[in-house]
Design a protein around this motif. Structure first.
Motif, short mmCIF file in Angstrom:
data_model
loop_
_atom_site.label_atom_id
_atom_site.label_comp_id
_atom_site.label_asym_id
_atom_site.label_seq_id
_atom_site.Cartn_x
_atom_site.Cartn_y
_atom_site.Cartn_z
N ALA A 169 0.84 -1.35 0.14
CA ALA A 169 -0.04 0.02 -0.01
C ALA A 169 1.01 1.47 -0.13
CB ALA A 169 -0.97 0.03 1.07
N ASP A 170 2.07 1.25 0.89
CA ASP A 170 2.84 2.54 0.85
C ASP A 170 3.24 2.78 -0.34
OD1 ASP A 170 1.98 2.92 3.41
OD2 ASP A 170 3.77 1.78 4.32
N PHE A 171 3.67 1.70 -1.15
CA PHE A 171 4.50 1.83 -2.51
C PHE A 171 3.36 2.07 -3.62
CE2 PHE A 171 4.67 -0.25 -6.72
CZ PHE A 171 6.05 0.34 -7.04
N ALA A 172 2.32 1.68 -3.55
CA ALA A 172 1.31 1.77 -4.66
C ALA A 172 0.41 2.85 -4.68
CB ALA A 172 0.09 0.71 -4.79
N ALA A 207 6.51 8.96 -10.01
CA ALA A 207 5.78 7.94 -11.10
C ALA A 207 6.01 6.69 -10.38
CB ALA A 207 6.34 8.11 -12.54
N THR A 208 4.88 5.66 -10.18
CA THR A 208 4.64 4.46 -9.55
C THR A 208 4.95 3.43 -10.72
OG1 THR A 208 3.73 5.38 -7.48
CG2 THR A 208 3.88 2.90 -8.05
N THR A 209 5.85 2.56 -10.73
CA THR A 209 5.80 1.49 -11.70
C THR A 209 5.40 0.08 -11.22
OG1 THR A 209 7.79 2.78 -12.97
CG2 THR A 209 7.38 0.38 -13.36
N PHE A 210 4.27 -0.51 -11.38
CA PHE A 210 4.00 -1.73 -10.84
C PHE A 210 4.54 -2.97 -11.71
CE2 PHE A 210 0.61 1.39 -9.98
CZ PHE A 210 0.50 1.28 -8.94
N THR A 211 5.18 -3.66 -11.13
CA THR A 211 5.81 -4.65 -11.64
C THR A 211 5.15 -6.03 -11.05
OG1 THR A 211 7.52 -4.82 -9.82
CG2 THR A 211 8.14 -3.93 -12.33
N MET A 212 5.17 -7.13 -11.88
CA MET A 212 4.39 -8.30 -11.78
C MET A 212 4.87 -9.10 -10.42
SD MET A 212 4.06 -11.65 -14.18
CE MET A 212 5.68 -12.09 -13.93
N ARG A 213 6.18 -9.31 -10.23
CA ARG A 213 6.67 -10.28 -9.23
C ARG A 213 6.69 -9.89 -7.77
NH1 ARG A 213 9.93 -10.79 -14.06
NH2 ARG A 213 9.70 -12.64 -15.17
N PRO A 214 7.08 -8.58 -7.42
CA PRO A 214 6.96 -7.98 -6.13
C PRO A 214 5.55 -7.99 -5.66
CG PRO A 214 8.55 -6.82 -7.72
CD PRO A 214 7.83 -7.60 -8.30
N ALA A 219 -4.66 -9.28 -13.46
CA ALA A 219 -3.98 -10.42 -12.78
C ALA A 219 -3.60 -9.77 -11.48
CB ALA A 219 -2.99 -11.04 -13.60
N MET A 220 -3.08 -8.70 -11.48
CA MET A 220 -2.54 -8.23 -10.13
C MET A 220 -3.73 -7.83 -9.47
SD MET A 220 0.89 -5.94 -10.88
CE MET A 220 0.04 -4.72 -12.35
N VAL A 221 -4.83 -7.17 -9.68
CA VAL A 221 -5.86 -6.77 -9.01
C VAL A 221 -6.52 -8.01 -8.46
CG1 VAL A 221 -8.27 -6.07 -9.15
CG2 VAL A 221 -6.41 -4.76 -10.40
N GLU A 222 -6.67 -9.27 -9.14
CA GLU A 222 -7.18 -10.32 -8.60
C GLU A 222 -6.24 -10.85 -7.44
OE1 GLU A 222 -7.26 -13.00 -11.97
OE2 GLU A 222 -9.17 -12.65 -12.52
N VAL A 223 -5.16 -11.04 -7.40
CA VAL A 223 -4.58 -11.74 -6.41
C VAL A 223 -4.42 -10.61 -5.23
CG1 VAL A 223 -2.32 -10.79 -7.05
CG2 VAL A 223 -2.35 -12.75 -5.70
N LEU A 224 -4.18 -9.28 -5.48
CA LEU A 224 -4.29 -8.19 -4.28
C LEU A 224 -5.70 -8.41 -3.56
CD1 LEU A 224 -2.41 -5.68 -6.23
CD2 LEU A 224 -1.81 -6.84 -4.08
#
Length: 300
Positions: free
Chosen positions: A74-77, A87-94, A240-245
């Motif tokens: 949350a603090d990152f996103a 600018a926030t860059t969302f990556t799959m693995r983290p 896919a990121m939304v689903e797992v989060l």
């Protein structure tokens, strides 16, 4: 290496924000909850059965671990304060690694508390203690360290032998088993099969498995560097990121609410206070309605 970042869709950005603020609300309620269970509460009753390693302490540990992972995301996103050029860059693995860790941690707490029988709650608690001891023993490279942990397990089994046989409190069959057990409550809207799918994908992504690049990312055709040969690049699939989060946040939120319930806490009061706190922390968009904070805080 070229920069192949693409903007996050508005609905995905909204979902990310909802998960982030939901995690913070849960965290705030846990922080403000009295660490000692109220007299007559579920935790108090189970702690009386086994005061040596209190189930309330272990449950608090599991929930806190889950919240640490989710609040870090949350603090990152969705940080409370934004730099104008940020600018926030969302990556799959983290993203998947943190969601998976939160899901695993919260599931242990949910499984412990998914029973109205104090003896069954204790039995599950003891099973998780044995699992913890098994993993602790494996972490030691020297025989002396392994022997010390094994002695603790033997002492535990002797202590509870009047009530439980060793096979009754054996360690769970792994994180997937615990997650599936934790999906059983009817008021937790998370299907066990779906949770398994998300957990396997998140685990694969966290471990760098190549197949997750195919399932959790979108491929795009790039420049033609030779006649008939094109460079390809991938970007994380935002849905896919939304689903797992969302699955992870659902499990964590449920674990927090069950913990508060088992502690005998005033959930409504803690929720209202957490909402007021969160409303004061967030940064409003330029031109936002001046009453926005009051609406977010909710009624007194």
């Amino acid at each position: 290496m070229k920069d192949h970042r693409v903007p996050v869709p508005a609905d995905v950005s909204q979902a990310f924000t909802e998960v982030a603020q939901g995690a913070r609300l849960s965290w705030r309620m846990m922080v403000c909850c009295d660490p000692d269970p109220a007299p007559g509460s579920n935790f108090a009753r189970v702690n009386e059965l086994y005061p040596f390693e209190k189930v309330s302490d272990r449950a608090h540990h599991y929930v806190s671990a889950a919240l640490e992972h989710l609040v870090m995301w949350a603090d990152f996103a969705a940080p409370f304060k934004f730099h104008p050029e940020q600018a926030t860059t969302f990556t799959m693995r983290p993203t998947n690694a943190l969601a998976r860790a939160a899901l695993e941690s919260a599931s242990q707490a949910v499984w412990i508390m998914d029973t109205s029988d104090p003896t069954e709650c204790l039995r599950r608690h003891l099973s998780l203690i044995r699992w913890d001891l098994e993993e602790h023993r494996k972490s030691h490279l020297d025989a002396e360290g392994k022997s010390r942990v094994r002695a603790r397990e033997v002492e535990l089994l002797e202590r509870v032998s009047m009530n439980f046989a060793p096979e009754e409190v054996r360690a769970p069959q792994g994180y997937l088993w615990v997650i599936q057990q934790a999906c059983r409550p009817a008021d937790l809207d998370l299907d066990g099969a779906e949770a398994e799918r998300l957990w396997r994908a998140a685990s694969g992504a966290a471990h760098g498995m190549y197949w997750t690049k195919l399932d959790l990312a979108d491929s795009h055709v790039g420049e033609e560097y030779e006649p008939g040969h094109f460079r390809a690049f991938t970007v994380p699939n935002p849905q896919a990121m939304v689903e797992v989060l969302r699955a992870s946040e659902a499990m964590v939120t449920y674990a927090v609410l069950k913990y508060l319930q088992f502690s005998g806490a005033d959930i409504d009061s803690l929720m209202a206070a957490a909402r007021r706190w969160l409303a004061q922390q967030i940064t409003l968009k330029p031109g936002a309605d001046p009453d926005t904070r009051d609406r977010l805080a909710g009624p007194p």
